[in-house]
Design a protein around this motif. Structure first.
Motif, PDB file in Angstrom:
ATOM      1  N   VAL A 251       0.822  -1.168   0.166  1.00 31.41           N
ATOM      2  CA  VAL A 251       0.177   0.058  -0.123  1.00 31.41           C
ATOM      3  C   VAL A 251       0.843   1.336  -0.065  1.00 31.41           C
ATOM      4  N   GLY A 252       2.056   1.124   0.860  1.00 34.94           N
ATOM      5  CA  GLY A 252       2.912   2.426   0.861  1.00 34.94           C
ATOM      6  C   GLY A 252       3.525   2.659  -0.491  1.00 34.94           C
ATOM      7  N   ASN A 253       3.880   1.476  -1.125  1.00 37.46           N
ATOM      8  CA  ASN A 253       4.345   1.691  -2.687  1.00 37.46           C
ATOM      9  C   ASN A 253       3.531   2.305  -3.447  1.00 37.46           C
ATOM     10  N   ILE A 254       2.121   1.968  -3.479  1.00 30.66           N
ATOM     11  CA  ILE A 254       1.201   2.309  -4.328  1.00 30.66           C
ATOM     12  C   ILE A 254       0.839   3.894  -4.149  1.00 30.66           C
ATOM     13  N   VAL A 255       0.898   4.234  -2.819  1.00 32.00           N
ATOM     14  CA  VAL A 255       0.750   5.429  -2.351  1.00 32.00           C
ATOM     15  C   VAL A 255       1.922   6.558  -2.920  1.00 32.00           C
ATOM     16  N   ASP A 256       3.113   6.004  -2.852  1.00 29.70           N
ATOM     17  CA  ASP A 256       4.404   6.593  -3.220  1.00 29.70           C
ATOM     18  C   ASP A 256       4.304   6.882  -4.680  1.00 29.70           C
ATOM     19  N   ALA A 257       3.747   5.911  -5.540  1.00 27.41           N
ATOM     20  CA  ALA A 257       3.792   5.844  -7.023  1.00 27.41           C
ATOM     21  C   ALA A 257       2.787   6.908  -7.455  1.00 27.41           C
ATOM     22  N   ASP A 258       1.759   6.894  -6.600  1.00 29.38           N
ATOM     23  CA  ASP A 258       0.568   7.936  -6.959  1.00 29.38           C
ATOM     24  C   ASP A 258       1.162   9.134  -6.700  1.00 29.38           C
ATOM     25  N   LEU A 259       2.087   9.630  -5.788  1.00 31.55           N
ATOM     26  CA  LEU A 259       2.467  10.959  -5.197  1.00 31.55           C
ATOM     27  C   LEU A 259       3.501  11.210  -6.662  1.00 31.55           C
ATOM     28  N   GLY A 260       4.085  10.171  -6.914  1.00 32.51           N
ATOM     29  CA  GLY A 260       5.283  10.636  -8.176  1.00 32.51           C
ATOM     30  C   GLY A 260       4.479  10.981  -9.291  1.00 32.51           C
ATOM     31  N   VAL A 261       3.341  10.485  -9.601  1.00 26.96           N
ATOM     32  CA  VAL A 261       2.752  10.638 -10.893  1.00 26.96           C
ATOM     33  C   VAL A 261       2.042  12.351 -10.699  1.00 26.96           C
ATOM     34  N   GLU A 262       1.663  12.545  -9.508  1.00 26.02           N
ATOM     35  CA  GLU A 262       0.909  13.726  -9.169  1.00 26.02           C
ATOM     36  C   GLU A 262       1.931  14.748  -9.251  1.00 26.02           C
ATOM     37  N   SER A 263       3.272  14.626  -8.866  1.00 28.30           N
ATOM     38  CA  SER A 263       4.200  15.412  -8.727  1.00 28.30           C
ATOM     39  C   SER A 263       4.611  15.824 -10.198  1.00 28.30           C
ATOM     40  N   ALA A 264       4.857  14.843 -11.112  1.00 24.76           N
ATOM     41  CA  ALA A 264       5.039  14.796 -12.480  1.00 24.76           C
ATOM     42  C   ALA A 264       4.058  15.909 -13.190  1.00 24.76           C
ATOM     43  N   LYS A 265       2.764  15.434 -12.772  1.00 27.12           N
ATOM     44  CA  LYS A 265       1.753  16.251 -13.697  1.00 27.12           C
ATOM     45  C   LYS A 265       1.519  17.671 -13.103  1.00 27.12           C
ATOM     46  N   LEU A 266       2.141  18.129 -11.627  1.00 27.16           N
ATOM     47  CA  LEU A 266       2.268  19.538 -11.448  1.00 27.16           C
ATOM     48  C   LEU A 266       3.388  20.195 -12.133  1.00 27.16           C
TER      49      LEU A 266
END
Length: 299
Positions: A251-266
């Motif tokens: 779950v932590g890895n999934i959350v980290d991956a989502d944060l990375g995607v959102e950071s790239a979008k920003l």
């Protein structure tokens, strides 16, 4: 839990239950109904009207209880935190909801309810308003399931193996993601169950020694059974603990991956905004460039 005449008999097949079917033990044709035995012997049942407080443990889930009321009607109710959450003759209430008072039932029944450990111990109440003379009942099995599992059904079987004045109690616990279970069966280690109450200690020594050896064998079998089940619970507990750790990491890895995607979008949005501002600035400067060329020519 049982309210059976001391002289009554029930069969014991030694099997537990599955997560969808609670297999219970019933009198064989030769054993006779315990209620008939009570009336014939003039022996009142033991605790025909009784209450038991039982700790349910730390795991939430649904409990399916097999309740045998034999011939005469009997009532069973389950209470938790001052609320009646299950009763004979009442429908299953999801989420530990309140149900109406229990109705007298006969024969094999399944009573199901949702258990919430945060609400405290469970109170099982049998014939809370009193029982008729000669009535007998027994709790013959319990299955502990996930709340989403199908309500268990009851399956009755009988053999020629007799247990005097008691009922084998079976308990199933779900321990895996695919419905794996551990089944535990009770063992009658009373003097009656061990066959020691009828020993003629003043008779032939060899006969008494044989009975004692038989009792020793039954005790060893019980120790082996409970020891094996205890080790199985330890292994299942360790597995579930490690599985929980793996799921937490996943779950932590999934959350980290989502944060990375959102950071790239920003960052992409910020770059687009900067490019748009630069393009607008260039567009605004074009008339000034043209005017400066005319100004130089005129000079």
């Amino acid at each position: 839990m049982a309210a059976l005449p001391p002289a009554s008999t029930l069969t014991s097949n030694g099997t537990g239950s599955t997560l969808q079917t609670v297999t219970t033990d019933a009198p064989s044709a030769n054993a006779g109904d315990p209620e008939r035995a009570a009336k014939a012997l003039g022996t009142p049942p033991e605790n025909a009207s009784a209450s038991y407080t039982v700790p349910g443990g730390q795991q939430a889930g649904r409990m399916d209880v097999a309740f045998n009321a034999f011939g005469d009607g009997d009532v069973m109710e389950v209470w938790q935190n001052g609320t009646r959450i299950a009763a004979t003759g009442q429908s299953y209430a999801a989420g530990g909801g309140a149900v109406s008072a229990g109705k007298a039932v006969s024969g094999e029944n399944i009573v199901s309810f949702d258990y919430d450990p945060s609400k405290g111990d469970l109170s099982f109440r049998f014939n809370p308003n009193g029982a008729d003379s000669g009535t007998a009942w027994a709790v013959t099995g319990v299955a502990f399931n996930d709340k989403t599992a199908p309500i268990a059904s009851v399956s009755t079987s009988a053999t020629t193996s007799q247990a005097r004045g008691t009922v084998p109690f079976n308990y199933d616990v779900s321990v895996g993601l695919k419905g794996e279970k551990i089944s535990i069966g009770s063992r009658d280690l009373s003097t009656t169950g061990l066959g020691l109450d009828s020993v003629d200690w003043l008779g032939a020594l060899g006969s008494a020694i044989g009975v004692v050896d038989g009792a020793k064998g039954r005790v060893n079998e019980a120790l082996s059974h409970f020891g094996t089940k205890a080790r199985s619970f330890d292994i299942a507990s360790l597995f579930n603990t490690k599985l929980g750790g793996v799921l937490d990491i996943a779950v932590g890895n999934i959350v980290d991956a989502d944060l990375g995607v959102e950071s790239a979008k920003l960052q992409s949005a910020q770059i687009k905004q900067q490019l748009a501002a630069k393009a607008l600035s260039i567009a605004n400067d074009q008339p000034k460039i043209l005017l400066s060329l005319f100004d130089k020519k005129a000079a």
